[in-house]
Design an enzyme around this catalytic site. Sequence first.
Site, PDB file in Angstrom:
ATOM      1  N   GLU A 200      23.032 -40.129 -38.661  1.00 29.72           N
ATOM      2  CA  GLU A 200      22.823 -39.331 -37.453  1.00 29.72           C
ATOM      3  C   GLU A 200      21.632 -39.860 -36.695  1.00 29.72           C
ATOM      4  OE1 GLU A 200      22.168 -35.297 -38.685  1.00 29.72           O
ATOM      5  OE2 GLU A 200      24.278 -34.964 -39.140  1.00 29.72           O
ATOM      6  N   ARG A 291      28.545 -20.271 -48.726  1.00 27.78           N
ATOM      7  CA  ARG A 291      28.051 -19.410 -49.812  1.00 27.78           C
ATOM      8  C   ARG A 291      26.953 -18.523 -49.250  1.00 27.78           C
ATOM      9  NH1 ARG A 291      23.172 -21.992 -49.916  1.00 27.78           N
ATOM     10  NH2 ARG A 291      23.280 -24.236 -49.680  1.00 27.78           N
TER      11      ARG A 291
HETATM   12  P1  ADP Z   1      20.896 -30.725 -46.754  1.00 30.13           P
HETATM   13  O1  ADP Z   1      22.303 -30.218 -46.833  1.00 30.13           O
HETATM   14  O2  ADP Z   1      20.625 -31.865 -47.688  1.00 30.13           O
HETATM   15  O3  ADP Z   1      19.878 -29.653 -46.832  1.00 30.13           O
HETATM   16  P2  ADP Z   1      20.976 -30.775 -43.842  1.00 30.13           P
HETATM   17  O4  ADP Z   1      21.959 -31.578 -43.119  1.00 30.13           O
HETATM   18  O5  ADP Z   1      21.225 -29.309 -43.947  1.00 30.13           O
HETATM   19  O6  ADP Z   1      20.775 -31.395 -45.306  1.00 30.13           O
HETATM   20  O7  ADP Z   1      19.534 -31.014 -43.213  1.00 30.13           O
HETATM   21  C1  ADP Z   1      18.355 -30.510 -43.800  1.00 30.13           C
HETATM   22  C2  ADP Z   1      17.178 -30.648 -42.858  1.00 30.13           C
HETATM   23  O8  ADP Z   1      16.956 -32.008 -42.515  1.00 30.13           O
HETATM   24  C3  ADP Z   1      17.359 -29.972 -41.508  1.00 30.13           C
HETATM   25  O9  ADP Z   1      17.012 -28.626 -41.561  1.00 30.13           O
HETATM   26  C4  ADP Z   1      16.401 -30.758 -40.635  1.00 30.13           C
HETATM   27  O10 ADP Z   1      15.072 -30.392 -40.834  1.00 30.13           O
HETATM   28  C5  ADP Z   1      16.540 -32.141 -41.164  1.00 30.13           C
HETATM   29  N1  ADP Z   1      17.568 -32.869 -40.387  1.00 30.13           N
HETATM   30  C6  ADP Z   1      18.891 -32.941 -40.673  1.00 30.13           C
HETATM   31  N2  ADP Z   1      19.524 -33.702 -39.764  1.00 30.13           N
HETATM   32  C7  ADP Z   1      18.590 -34.115 -38.884  1.00 30.13           C
HETATM   33  C8  ADP Z   1      18.612 -34.939 -37.732  1.00 30.13           C
HETATM   34  N3  ADP Z   1      19.729 -35.524 -37.303  1.00 30.13           N
HETATM   35  N4  ADP Z   1      17.450 -35.145 -37.072  1.00 30.13           N
HETATM   36  C9  ADP Z   1      16.302 -34.598 -37.492  1.00 30.13           C
HETATM   37  N5  ADP Z   1      16.214 -33.824 -38.583  1.00 30.13           N
HETATM   38  C10 ADP Z   1      17.331 -33.580 -39.280  1.00 30.13           C
END
Ligand code: ADP
Length: 667
Positions: A200, A291
């Site tokens: 991303e 969940r």
């Molecule tokens: P996981 O499922 O491993 O927790 P997530 O996709 O939910 O991963 O992302 C966790 C955190 O990572 C987000 O809350 C944000 O802080 C950071 N994050 C995720 N994607 C991005 C992004 N594209 N750009 C900046 N920060 C991101």
Amino acid sequence: MFRKILIANRGEIACRIMRTTKRLGVSTVAVYSEADAHALHVEMADEAVLLGSAPAAQSYLAMDKVIAAAVATGAEAIHPGYGFLSENARFAEACGKVGVTFIGPPAAAIHAMGSKSESKLLMERARVPLVPGYHGAEQADSHLIHEAMRIGFPVLIKASAGGGGKGMRIVRAEHELQPAIDGARREAKAAFGDERLLIEKYMERPRHVEVQVFADSYGNAVYIHDRDCSIQRRHQKVIEEAPAPGLSEETRKRMGEAAVAAAKAVGYVGAGTVEFLYADGQFYFIEMNTRLQVEHPVTEMIAGLDLVEWQLRVASGEKLPETQGELQRYGHAMEVRLYAEDPTRGFLPATGRLAHLVWPTAANNLRIDSGVRAGDVISTHYDPMIAKVIAWGEDRTSAVQRLRRALTETEIAGLATNAGFLIDVLGHPNFLKEEIDTGFIERHRAELLPEVGAMPDRALALAAAFLVLADGQRAAEAARHSGDPHSPWGLTNGWRLNGEGGSSILLRDNAGQQRDAHLTFSGALWSIAIDAGAPLRLTAPRIDNGALVAGTDHGRLRVTIVQDGSQVTVIERGRATRVTRVDVLAEAEAATLSHDQLASPMPGTVVRVMVEDGASVTRGQPLMVVEAMKMEHTIAAHADGIVRQVKFRAGDPVAEGVELIAFEAES
Ligand code: ADP
């Protein structure tokens, strides 16, 4: 409603589910591993079934054993909590096959949302806005590199099957791509058994805003407000609040409706969370968690409802208790995750026994969700969360104030925790001004994360005073038992002997530095100087019920101090400082050991060795990677120097503190 359910989880969430089942008159079956035989969740349940040994794969993740336990005990349904089997579509299916209800969405919805990549394809079709990126099936290194270049730096590499921030890597330049892809794959494989990655655009400082959704099996779906979870370390949440501050009602509605659309697109049933990144008034879907979330209590507090009760009702075939129009919102709620971890050491998880654990006085508007008691052990096998502390207020300011106060009344000793760090975040002026985003902790590092060793002299002085008093008590006790209560041996310091005098105690701070506490006594006045610094003055100090009580220049002082062998923990207003009393004889022996040791920061497994014996390396160069709790920790050279001997190979298990590499720093 069900009569009996099995809870396929442990710790705070298992206990929290049981609070609802008890209220509803539903009986519960707990499952546990050998390590949890005496755990609180086992004690709280009506029945309990041993699954197997401590590793989750042998117990809490062992599907067949969990299902067999449900069948054997006649449980009609299984609540999976969060983590473990909660987002496992095969498990949900397997429950169905034996006629046990899985309290969660249909297996197909879990499957559809289980992969971040596939869920993005679905969301694209449902016209939910996405972060720009690549989420395709082609996984060759060259293709991933090509896509990363197309998206443009910085990019974020994620595990498709990801969760808990595992496998995530930020990449800011082309040459960092290959090692990041390799590391992310390895971590993804270890944590999820699935090495697919997605890329991303890395957004600088977005907010993490998520929406609680709920659907029933009659086609009804609602959103139950939003939460902000921007305060994160290692991409993992530590402070969450509801509602997300500063959003317009119009944005809340658009986001809520997008989240409901996402749920409907996969035929969702039950509780779920749709996560977005939010920046400049725009929101972008990142993933859906199928969940109950860790942070669900903040939603419960502002909505005045019990999400576990809703889960049980919906799973047993009832309709959603409220419609979108009936849902209410009152005030503001905030949660902190109190972890066994060391903020000064990169938030490294800590393990150990909770030698002392005191919660703040119970109050309305304050909730503590915990699964441990004093004396319990936080081990490497499971999540190191000690508790969630949640407070409600009429507005954000009063919620923060209550929460901060609750933390200052909390006392924990025996292992490192993030309590002091949380207190600092809650008191930070920018946090109070709602200037929050996912870069908050990193940006305010200097104010929030004191250097290792930046230990307040005050804590050392208080520890020294306590030790002198405790020694005195013990000696007096011994004298009483010796039959001569007036024995001069019962007096351990000059103060009591002749009104004037001095004493010294050697302590070690958290950076391993030896510190000298010098005490002088003049009548009831004690004066304690650390390394000949400005002294702390105490009047008539004494030990009262585990606390050091004394007069000071600024009024009366009462500080809880816990002594566990040579470990002394000084707890002042929720902040714990850990000091070691130096045993001079043992020290002399240890002094022969080399200082150039590169030790394992925690128990784990070596996953990669990057150097060979004899290599000459520069300061900061990565030498070895150790994996623990499914996170990788890189062991880097602390100075320029020579690798004398690499003591472990990839795959070797290592204990905490063992020397990994014999290293000779250049003088
Ligand atoms: P996981 O499922 O491993 O927790 P997530 O996709 O939910 O991963 O992302 C966790 C955190 O990572 C987000 O809350 C944000 O802080 C950071 N994050 C995720 N994607 C991005 C992004 N594209 N750009 C900046 N920060 C991101």
